[in-house]
Motif scaffolding. Structure first.
Motif, PDB file in Angstrom:
ATOM      1  N   VAL A 129      37.197  48.793 -29.404  1.00  0.00           N
ATOM      2  CA  VAL A 129      37.352  49.506 -30.677  1.00  0.00           C
ATOM      3  C   VAL A 129      37.979  48.575 -31.710  1.00  0.00           C
ATOM      4  CG1 VAL A 129      39.671  50.383 -30.131  1.00  0.00           C
ATOM      5  CG2 VAL A 129      38.174  51.714 -31.639  1.00  0.00           C
ATOM      6  N   TYR A 130      37.784  48.885 -32.987  1.00  0.00           N
ATOM      7  CA  TYR A 130      38.416  48.082 -34.034  1.00  0.00           C
ATOM      8  C   TYR A 130      39.938  48.113 -33.894  1.00  0.00           C
ATOM      9  CZ  TYR A 130      34.209  47.243 -36.836  1.00  0.00           C
ATOM     10  OH  TYR A 130      32.984  46.818 -37.278  1.00  0.00           O
ATOM     11  N   GLU A 183      38.697  60.571 -11.088  1.00  0.00           N
ATOM     12  CA  GLU A 183      37.289  60.909 -11.279  1.00  0.00           C
ATOM     13  C   GLU A 183      37.114  62.260 -11.963  1.00  0.00           C
ATOM     14  OE1 GLU A 183      33.506  59.997  -8.614  1.00  0.00           O
ATOM     15  OE2 GLU A 183      34.722  61.573  -7.713  1.00  0.00           O
ATOM     16  N   LYS A 184      37.965  63.222 -11.643  1.00  0.00           N
ATOM     17  CA  LYS A 184      37.847  64.551 -12.232  1.00  0.00           C
ATOM     18  C   LYS A 184      38.127  64.560 -13.728  1.00  0.00           C
ATOM     19  CE  LYS A 184      42.617  65.910 -11.138  1.00  0.00           C
ATOM     20  NZ  LYS A 184      43.056  66.053 -12.521  1.00  0.00           N
ATOM     21  N   ASP A 185      38.845  63.520 -14.221  1.00  0.00           N
ATOM     22  CA  ASP A 185      39.196  63.450 -15.637  1.00  0.00           C
ATOM     23  C   ASP A 185      38.316  62.495 -16.436  1.00  0.00           C
ATOM     24  OD1 ASP A 185      41.358  65.211 -15.313  1.00  0.00           O
ATOM     25  OD2 ASP A 185      42.669  63.580 -14.665  1.00  0.00           O
ATOM     26  N   LYS A 186      37.440  61.769 -15.756  1.00  0.00           N
ATOM     27  CA  LYS A 186      36.697  60.689 -16.410  1.00  0.00           C
ATOM     28  C   LYS A 186      35.882  61.173 -17.607  1.00  0.00           C
ATOM     29  CE  LYS A 186      32.772  59.569 -14.814  1.00  0.00           C
ATOM     30  NZ  LYS A 186      31.597  59.109 -14.036  1.00  0.00           N
ATOM     31  N   THR A 187      35.079  62.195 -17.420  1.00  0.00           N
ATOM     32  CA  THR A 187      34.187  62.646 -18.494  1.00  0.00           C
ATOM     33  C   THR A 187      34.965  63.149 -19.698  1.00  0.00           C
ATOM     34  OG1 THR A 187      32.455  63.219 -16.903  1.00  0.00           O
ATOM     35  CG2 THR A 187      32.327  64.234 -19.079  1.00  0.00           C
ATOM     36  N   LYS A 188      35.991  63.944 -19.465  1.00  0.00           N
ATOM     37  CA  LYS A 188      36.731  64.477 -20.610  1.00  0.00           C
ATOM     38  C   LYS A 188      37.554  63.405 -21.320  1.00  0.00           C
ATOM     39  CE  LYS A 188      40.551  66.424 -17.851  1.00  0.00           C
ATOM     40  NZ  LYS A 188      41.316  67.664 -17.554  1.00  0.00           N
ATOM     41  N   VAL A 189      38.019  62.398 -20.591  1.00  0.00           N
ATOM     42  CA  VAL A 189      38.725  61.286 -21.233  1.00  0.00           C
ATOM     43  C   VAL A 189      37.769  60.504 -22.130  1.00  0.00           C
ATOM     44  CG1 VAL A 189      39.802  59.034 -20.821  1.00  0.00           C
ATOM     45  CG2 VAL A 189      40.553  61.027 -19.512  1.00  0.00           C
ATOM     46  N   MET A 190      36.582  60.203 -21.627  1.00  0.00           N
ATOM     47  CA  MET A 190      35.609  59.451 -22.412  1.00  0.00           C
ATOM     48  C   MET A 190      35.129  60.255 -23.620  1.00  0.00           C
ATOM     49  SD  MET A 190      33.443  57.570 -19.373  1.00  0.00           S
ATOM     50  CE  MET A 190      32.488  56.570 -20.504  1.00  0.00           C
ATOM     51  N   GLU A 191      34.934  61.551 -23.427  1.00  0.00           N
ATOM     52  CA  GLU A 191      34.520  62.394 -24.547  1.00  0.00           C
ATOM     53  C   GLU A 191      35.607  62.463 -25.615  1.00  0.00           C
ATOM     54  OE1 GLU A 191      33.542  66.093 -22.702  1.00  0.00           O
ATOM     55  OE2 GLU A 191      31.461  65.508 -22.267  1.00  0.00           O
ATOM     56  N   ALA A 192      36.869  62.549 -25.190  1.00  0.00           N
ATOM     57  CA  ALA A 192      37.983  62.606 -26.141  1.00  0.00           C
ATOM     58  C   ALA A 192      38.096  61.309 -26.934  1.00  0.00           C
ATOM     59  CB  ALA A 192      39.283  62.900 -25.393  1.00  0.00           C
ATOM     60  N   ILE A 193      37.948  60.169 -26.244  1.00  0.00           N
ATOM     61  CA  ILE A 193      38.009  58.868 -26.915  1.00  0.00           C
ATOM     62  C   ILE A 193      36.863  58.738 -27.916  1.00  0.00           C
ATOM     63  CG2 ILE A 193      37.733  56.369 -26.572  1.00  0.00           C
ATOM     64  CD1 ILE A 193      39.218  56.729 -23.894  1.00  0.00           C
ATOM     65  N   SER A 194      35.670  59.122 -27.491  1.00  0.00           N
ATOM     66  CA  SER A 194      34.495  59.010 -28.370  1.00  0.00           C
ATOM     67  C   SER A 194      34.631  59.893 -29.602  1.00  0.00           C
ATOM     68  CB  SER A 194      33.229  59.387 -27.592  1.00  0.00           C
ATOM     69  OG  SER A 194      32.993  58.474 -26.542  1.00  0.00           O
ATOM     70  N   GLU A 196      37.438  60.732 -31.154  1.00  0.00           N
ATOM     71  CA  GLU A 196      38.458  60.217 -32.068  1.00  0.00           C
ATOM     72  C   GLU A 196      38.165  58.816 -32.595  1.00  0.00           C
ATOM     73  OE1 GLU A 196      41.103  61.826 -33.323  1.00  0.00           O
ATOM     74  OE2 GLU A 196      40.343  63.611 -32.299  1.00  0.00           O
ATOM     75  N   ALA A 197      37.514  57.983 -31.782  1.00  0.00           N
ATOM     76  CA  ALA A 197      37.332  56.582 -32.184  1.00  0.00           C
ATOM     77  C   ALA A 197      35.993  56.024 -31.739  1.00  0.00           C
ATOM     78  CB  ALA A 197      38.468  55.732 -31.612  1.00  0.00           C
ATOM     79  N   GLY A 198      34.992  56.890 -31.557  1.00  0.00           N
ATOM     80  CA  GLY A 198      33.695  56.456 -31.069  1.00  0.00           C
ATOM     81  C   GLY A 198      32.845  55.767 -32.119  1.00  0.00           C
ATOM     82  N   ILE A 199      31.610  55.493 -31.748  1.00  0.00           N
ATOM     83  CA  ILE A 199      30.727  54.689 -32.592  1.00  0.00           C
ATOM     84  C   ILE A 199      30.406  55.389 -33.911  1.00  0.00           C
ATOM     85  CG2 ILE A 199      28.538  55.557 -31.686  1.00  0.00           C
ATOM     86  CD1 ILE A 199      29.399  51.854 -32.310  1.00  0.00           C
ATOM     87  N   LYS A 200      30.515  56.728 -33.958  1.00  0.00           N
ATOM     88  CA  LYS A 200      30.240  57.468 -35.184  1.00  0.00           C
ATOM     89  C   LYS A 200      31.466  57.636 -36.069  1.00  0.00           C
ATOM     90  CE  LYS A 200      26.344  60.078 -33.281  1.00  0.00           C
ATOM     91  NZ  LYS A 200      25.772  61.429 -33.023  1.00  0.00           N
ATOM     92  N   GLY A 205      34.096  52.558 -31.921  1.00  0.00           N
ATOM     93  CA  GLY A 205      34.392  52.229 -30.535  1.00  0.00           C
ATOM     94  C   GLY A 205      33.281  52.577 -29.576  1.00  0.00           C
ATOM     95  N   ILE A 206      33.201  51.854 -28.500  1.00  0.00           N
ATOM     96  CA  ILE A 206      32.316  52.171 -27.393  1.00  0.00           C
ATOM     97  C   ILE A 206      33.169  52.259 -26.132  1.00  0.00           C
ATOM     98  CG2 ILE A 206      30.277  51.063 -28.399  1.00  0.00           C
ATOM     99  CD1 ILE A 206      30.769  48.755 -26.386  1.00  0.00           C
ATOM    100  N   CYS A 207      32.781  53.100 -25.198  1.00  0.00           N
ATOM    101  CA  CYS A 207      33.514  53.148 -23.931  1.00  0.00           C
ATOM    102  C   CYS A 207      32.537  53.356 -22.786  1.00  0.00           C
ATOM    103  CB  CYS A 207      34.604  54.216 -23.945  1.00  0.00           C
ATOM    104  SG  CYS A 207      34.035  55.913 -24.105  1.00  0.00           S
ATOM    105  N   PHE A 208      32.890  52.822 -21.629  1.00  0.00           N
ATOM    106  CA  PHE A 208      32.075  52.965 -20.429  1.00  0.00           C
ATOM    107  C   PHE A 208      32.998  52.934 -19.223  1.00  0.00           C
ATOM    108  CE2 PHE A 208      32.134  48.589 -21.873  1.00  0.00           C
ATOM    109  CZ  PHE A 208      32.478  47.856 -20.748  1.00  0.00           C
ATOM    110  N   ALA A 209      32.513  53.433 -18.098  1.00  0.00           N
ATOM    111  CA  ALA A 209      33.348  53.555 -16.904  1.00  0.00           C
ATOM    112  C   ALA A 209      32.731  52.814 -15.728  1.00  0.00           C
ATOM    113  CB  ALA A 209      33.539  55.026 -16.544  1.00  0.00           C
ATOM    114  N   ILE A 210      33.614  52.258 -14.896  1.00  0.00           N
ATOM    115  CA  ILE A 210      33.205  51.566 -13.673  1.00  0.00           C
ATOM    116  C   ILE A 210      33.941  52.212 -12.504  1.00  0.00           C
ATOM    117  CG2 ILE A 210      33.146  49.360 -12.451  1.00  0.00           C
ATOM    118  CD1 ILE A 210      33.318  47.981 -15.192  1.00  0.00           C
ATOM    119  N   PRO A 211      33.242  52.613 -11.424  1.00  0.00           N
ATOM    120  CA  PRO A 211      33.936  53.230 -10.283  1.00  0.00           C
ATOM    121  C   PRO A 211      34.846  52.236  -9.579  1.00  0.00           C
ATOM    122  CG  PRO A 211      31.645  52.781  -9.739  1.00  0.00           C
ATOM    123  CD  PRO A 211      31.789  52.507 -11.218  1.00  0.00           C
TER     124      PRO A 211
END
Length: 221
Positions: A129-130, A183-194, A196-200, A205-211
């Motif tokens: 992110v910037y 793992e149970k929080d991954k989707t909602k964390v990424m959605e929250a970040i996107s 507030e600070a996502g590409i739009k 910002g961009i975000c991605f997850a690795i297991p």
């Protein structure tokens, strides 16, 4: 041919000699360290009169059958089970050149005894992110269930060539934020970040997850 993994280790600044010693004793040659910072907000640090929390991120290529043994040795050295001491984690590697995987063939390796708890599964969420949007990212992540993280500054290799991660240019004015989440929080964390600070947003910002395959220093924190 030996299967290989990526070891990540986040420790306080100045611990590189100890970490390097543990890795060297097990024949781990391919490793690097980068400066980083804890993600406590500047306003919180200012309020308590604290300096920025300096961290170091270690990355190393390791053979798969030493991953648990290595995490145990790092725990014995740095007491990762205690809060604030550090975190170790293992990431999958899908492929590599032949040289990397065959470099461990001559090392006498005793197989892992996996006594680690696997009650929880984790993912490494990486956000690019910037600069200036760190607090927004961390506030959103924490509200969604993330306890903390580590940030690295994107730095050019020269005045004209930026760092590239997965094809994205990481220029000097960008932050790279690492959050380890259940793992149970991954989707909602990424959605929250996107949100507030996502590409739009202006943060772009961009975000991605690795297991994460194994961890040390998380379940007791």
């Amino acid at each position: 041919m030996v299967n290989i993994k990526l070891l990540g280790l986040i420790l306080d600044e100045g611990m590189h000699k100890k970490a390097n010693s543990v890795l060297n004793r097990l024949g781990i040659k391919f490793k690097t360290v980068s400066n980083a910072s804890g993600t406590a907000s500047p306003s919180v640090l200012d309020y308590f009169g604290l300096a920025e929390t300096k961290k170091e991120l270690y990355l190393a290529i390791i053979p798969e059958n030493l991953k648990y043994k290595l995490l145990e040795k790092l725990n014995n050295t740095f007491h990762l089970e205690k809060e604030g001491t550090g975190i170790g984690f293992i990431l999958p590697i899908s492929s590599s050149n032949k040289f990397l995987s065959e470099s461990f063939n001559k090392i006498d390796m005793v197989g892992d005894d996996d006594n680690m708890s696997k009650s929880k599964k984790y993912h490494l969420v990486i956000t690019i992110v910037y600069e200036g949007y760190l607090e927004k990212v961390m506030t959103a992540a924490k509200k969604a269930g993330c306890n903390g993280g580590t940030v690295m500054k994107g730095r050019s290799l020269s005045d004209v060539i930026p760092i590239k991660i997965l094809g994205f240019n990481i220029e000097q004015e960008r932050d790279v934020i690492l959050n380890i989440v259940e793992e149970k929080d991954k989707t909602k964390v990424m959605e929250a970040i996107s949100k507030e600070a996502g590409i739009k947003t202006t943060g772009k910002g961009i975000c991605f997850a690795i297991p994460i395959e194994a961890t040390m220093g998380l379940d007791n924190k």
